[in-house]
Scaffold this motif. Structure first.
Motif, short mmCIF file in Angstrom:
data_model
loop_
_atom_site.label_atom_id
_atom_site.label_comp_id
_atom_site.label_asym_id
_atom_site.label_seq_id
_atom_site.Cartn_x
_atom_site.Cartn_y
_atom_site.Cartn_z
N ILE A 291 -6.87 14.92 3.39
CA ILE A 291 -7.19 14.72 1.98
C ILE A 291 -5.87 14.66 1.22
N SER A 292 -5.59 13.49 0.62
CA SER A 292 -4.31 13.31 -0.07
C SER A 292 -4.48 13.52 -1.56
N VAL A 293 -3.48 14.17 -2.14
CA VAL A 293 -3.46 14.41 -3.58
C VAL A 293 -2.70 13.26 -4.24
N ASP A 294 -3.37 12.53 -5.12
CA ASP A 294 -2.83 11.41 -5.88
C ASP A 294 -2.73 10.15 -5.01
N LEU A 295 -1.90 10.16 -3.98
CA LEU A 295 -1.78 9.06 -3.03
C LEU A 295 -1.31 9.63 -1.70
N PRO A 296 -1.66 9.00 -0.59
CA PRO A 296 -1.11 9.47 0.69
C PRO A 296 0.41 9.46 0.65
N THR A 297 1.02 10.52 1.09
CA THR A 297 2.47 10.60 1.09
C THR A 297 3.05 9.43 1.88
N GLY A 298 4.00 8.75 1.26
CA GLY A 298 4.63 7.58 1.86
C GLY A 298 4.17 6.27 1.28
N VAL A 299 3.08 6.29 0.50
CA VAL A 299 2.56 5.07 -0.13
C VAL A 299 3.07 5.01 -1.57
N SER A 300 3.61 3.86 -1.96
CA SER A 300 4.10 3.69 -3.32
C SER A 300 2.94 3.49 -4.29
N GLY A 301 2.92 4.26 -5.34
CA GLY A 301 1.89 4.09 -6.36
C GLY A 301 2.05 2.81 -7.15
N ALA A 302 3.26 2.27 -7.18
CA ALA A 302 3.52 1.06 -7.96
C ALA A 302 2.98 -0.18 -7.30
N PHE B 124 1.07 8.88 5.49
CA PHE B 124 -0.19 9.50 5.90
C PHE B 124 -1.32 8.49 5.75
N ALA B 125 -2.36 8.66 6.55
CA ALA B 125 -3.59 7.89 6.41
C ALA B 125 -4.68 8.88 6.03
N ALA B 126 -5.22 8.76 4.84
CA ALA B 126 -6.17 9.74 4.31
C ALA B 126 -7.61 9.31 4.54
N ASP B 127 -8.46 10.29 4.72
CA ASP B 127 -9.91 10.05 4.67
C ASP B 127 -10.39 10.03 3.23
N PHE C 92 -5.97 11.27 -10.52
CA PHE C 92 -6.35 11.83 -11.81
C PHE C 92 -6.20 10.80 -12.93
N PHE C 93 -7.17 10.80 -13.83
CA PHE C 93 -7.18 10.02 -15.07
C PHE C 93 -7.42 8.53 -14.82
N ARG C 94 -6.50 7.85 -14.11
CA ARG C 94 -6.65 6.43 -13.83
C ARG C 94 -6.07 6.11 -12.45
N LEU C 95 -6.63 5.08 -11.84
CA LEU C 95 -6.05 4.57 -10.60
C LEU C 95 -4.68 3.96 -10.87
N LYS C 96 -3.92 3.81 -9.82
CA LYS C 96 -2.63 3.14 -9.87
C LYS C 96 -2.70 1.88 -9.01
N PRO C 97 -1.82 0.92 -9.22
CA PRO C 97 -1.86 -0.29 -8.39
C PRO C 97 -1.85 0.01 -6.90
N GLY C 98 -1.12 1.06 -6.50
CA GLY C 98 -1.03 1.41 -5.08
C GLY C 98 -2.34 1.81 -4.45
N HIS C 99 -3.33 2.20 -5.27
CA HIS C 99 -4.65 2.52 -4.73
C HIS C 99 -5.42 1.27 -4.32
N LEU C 100 -5.07 0.11 -4.89
CA LEU C 100 -5.82 -1.12 -4.65
C LEU C 100 -5.07 -2.14 -3.80
N ARG D 56 -4.35 0.58 -0.13
CA ARG D 56 -5.81 0.68 -0.27
C ARG D 56 -6.46 1.22 0.99
N GLU D 57 -6.06 0.68 2.14
CA GLU D 57 -6.66 1.13 3.40
C GLU D 57 -6.25 2.56 3.72
N LEU D 58 -4.99 2.90 3.45
CA LEU D 58 -4.49 4.24 3.79
C LEU D 58 -5.08 5.32 2.89
N CYS D 59 -5.59 4.95 1.72
CA CYS D 59 -6.20 5.94 0.82
C CYS D 59 -7.56 6.41 1.31
N GLY D 60 -8.23 5.64 2.17
CA GLY D 60 -9.60 5.98 2.51
C GLY D 60 -10.48 5.87 1.27
#
Length: 500
Positions: free
Chosen positions: A151-162, A171-174, A179-187, A192-196
């Motif tokens: 379970i990753s907080v904010d983004l899996p460590t090693g993934v750029s939020g930008a 990390f590859a998270a399940d 918090f508040f809003r997604l970041k480009p790195g989530h999509l 996107r795949e590493l966020c689970g």
């Protein structure tokens, strides 16, 4: 336009935190405690049968969230192992979280996976801009290779939020909790795949902070453009609903144009015409019913048919071929006045690979708006100077340089406007990886633009409809299926019952 669709870069998210804190509503440590409480609630709800949790903390605020999580779990009697990588800055909120945590942390170098425990990755969040060091990289690899929930907080460590890029390792998270809003790195892939699964938690940051931040990145979903979606009126005729045209290839390359024309018609264009070379007239005529046909072999032919009835939107490129006057057609359309839209795809993009500046100059000097819909290979031919940049930056810069709306196609399609607005599509799927699907997309965009929908919004809507249709069909999809899948989607968007 819904504020819930805003994407914030890491620096913008930091500003959202700062504005919230400066308002006096809550201090920084208060936000951290709220974040920790939210994470713990999700952990206990989703992983009630875990033997315990291993919380991995970094030196910054992301790590501070982790220390709050560890404290709250311990206070609830849950088994916790705590590992730290670096120390928080003296006087920081993260240091307060360390001081309040009732258990000491082991060095991350001592970590090894313990079966039955879930991992809380709170090492680095969205703002990381350098590759992981060896100690963190080792742990990321061990967690990826083990049968363990992460379970990753904010983004899996090693993934750029930008931009969703992986900086060496990650990390590859399940599950990812942000918090508040997604970041480009989530999509954006591979983030996107590493966020689970990703959830966005409310920790009390008010929407009012978005005003001063003035974000320009968005998630491409219907609330972004639904207010501009064309609604048919009773007093319209076929041409007032928009006339879209598609250029056909030769006798052995007509299918792409028909797919695009069907996409335009199903998207709501009241009239659709295929401009066909004489050699393909018979082939096209044998396959067309509601779609009209006109002979266009030369620029003079093109001028004649436009003079007789000027279309509202053109599609140029699908199946056209590079040995015919495709560049001449493009320049002629752009130099002719009268407004409207030109959607350039496939061969129309490749045709300018040796002289992209000529195309960009023509676009910027034209009364017509232009959409370019390249996949990665076509993009590299037209924008070779941008290849070293990440996808989000590439798309935005390409829109600015060219003066066109850019659709950078892929599993995380990006729609960029010359005015700086960018949307990231969130409903991409593998079923669209089939021949001809891009031709349908070009037609759908043209069909919406022909109805006078604002161009960036029309392009975003076309991309979403195209992907949503494929998602609802699923396995076995071919491009021929896509136009016929649009009517039920349009009925939902238009709320047809209310129009009758």
């Amino acid at each position: 336009m819904s504020n819930s669709l805003v994407l914030l870069t890491p620096s913008q998210m930091a500003e959202a935190d700062r504005l919230t804190i400066s308002s006096g509503a809550v201090d920084g440590y208060g936000l951290m405690k709220r974040a920790g409480q939210t994470i713990v609630s999700e952990l206990l709800r989703r992983y009630p049968h875990c033997n315990g949790f291993d919380v991995l903390c970094g030196p910054g605020n992301n790590g501070g969230d982790g220390y709050v999580v560890a404290r709250l779990l311990v206070e609830m009697g849950v088994m916790v192992r705590l590992f730290a990588h670096g120390s928080p800055r003296p006087g920081s909120d993260a240091e307060k979280a360390v001081q309040d945590c009732p258990i000491g942390a082991q060095s991350l170098s001592q970590f090894s996976v313990l079966q039955g425990h879930a991992i809380v990755d709170a090492i680095y969040g969205a703002g990381l801009s350098r590759p992981l060091d060896d100690a963190v990289s080792r742990v990321a690899k061990e967690c990826r290779n083990a049968d363990v929930a992460v379970i990753s907080v904010d983004l899996p460590t090693g993934v750029s939020g930008a931009d969703g890029q992986v900086l060496g390792d990650a990390f590859a998270a399940d599950l990812t909790i942000t918090f508040f809003r997604l970041k480009p790195g989530h999509l954006l892939e591979p983030g996107r795949e590493l966020c689970g699964e990703t959830i966005v938690a409310n920790i009390g940051i008010p929407d009012s902070v978005l005003g001063p931040i003035a974000p320009r990145n968005w998630i491409n979903q219907p609330p972004l453009w639904r207010g501009d979606f064309p609604k048919p009126r009773r007093n319209q005729h076929k041409y007032s609903r928009g006339h879209a045209t598609v250029f056909s290839g030769g006798a052995f390359s007509t299918g792409a144009a028909r797919l695009a024309a069907l996409g335009a018609a199903r998207a709501g264009a009241g009239a659709t015409t295929i401009y066909s070379p004489a050699s393909a007239i018979a082939v096209n005529a044998a396959q067309l019913t509601s779609i009209m046909l006109a002979k266009v072999d030369t620029v003079d032919d093109l001028e004649e048919v436009i003079s007789a009835r000027a279309p509202d939107a053109f599609v140029l490129g699908p199946g056209f071929g590079l040995r015919r006057p495709i560049r001449e057609f493009a320049i002629s359309i752009l130099q002719r006045g009268g407004g409207g839209t030109l959607v350039m795809d496939a061969d129309a993009i490749t045709a300018f690979r040796d002289e992209p500046a000529a195309l960009f100059t023509a676009i910027k000097g034209s009364e017509r708006a232009v959409v370019l819909t390249p996949h990665e290979g076509e993009f590299s031919r037209l924008f070779p100077d941008l290849i070293g940049k990440v996808r989000l930056e590439r798309a935005g810069e390409a829109a600015r340089v060219s003066g066109a709306v850019i659709v950078l196609k892929g599993p995380d399609t990006i729609i960029a406007s010359p005015d700086g607005r960018i949307a990231i599509n969130a409903n991409g799927n593998p079923w669209l990886a089939t021949a001809g699907s891009g031709d349908v997309l070009a037609g759908v965009i043209a069909g919406l633009a022909a109805q006078k929908m604002p161009l960036w919004e029309a392009t975003c809507a076309g991309v979403w409809l195209h992907a949503e249709a494929a998602t609802r069909f699923g396995p076995g999809l071919i491009a021929d299926d896509l136009p016929g899948l649009l009517p039920p989607l349009l009925a939902e968007l238009l709320e047809v019952d209310q129009l009758l």
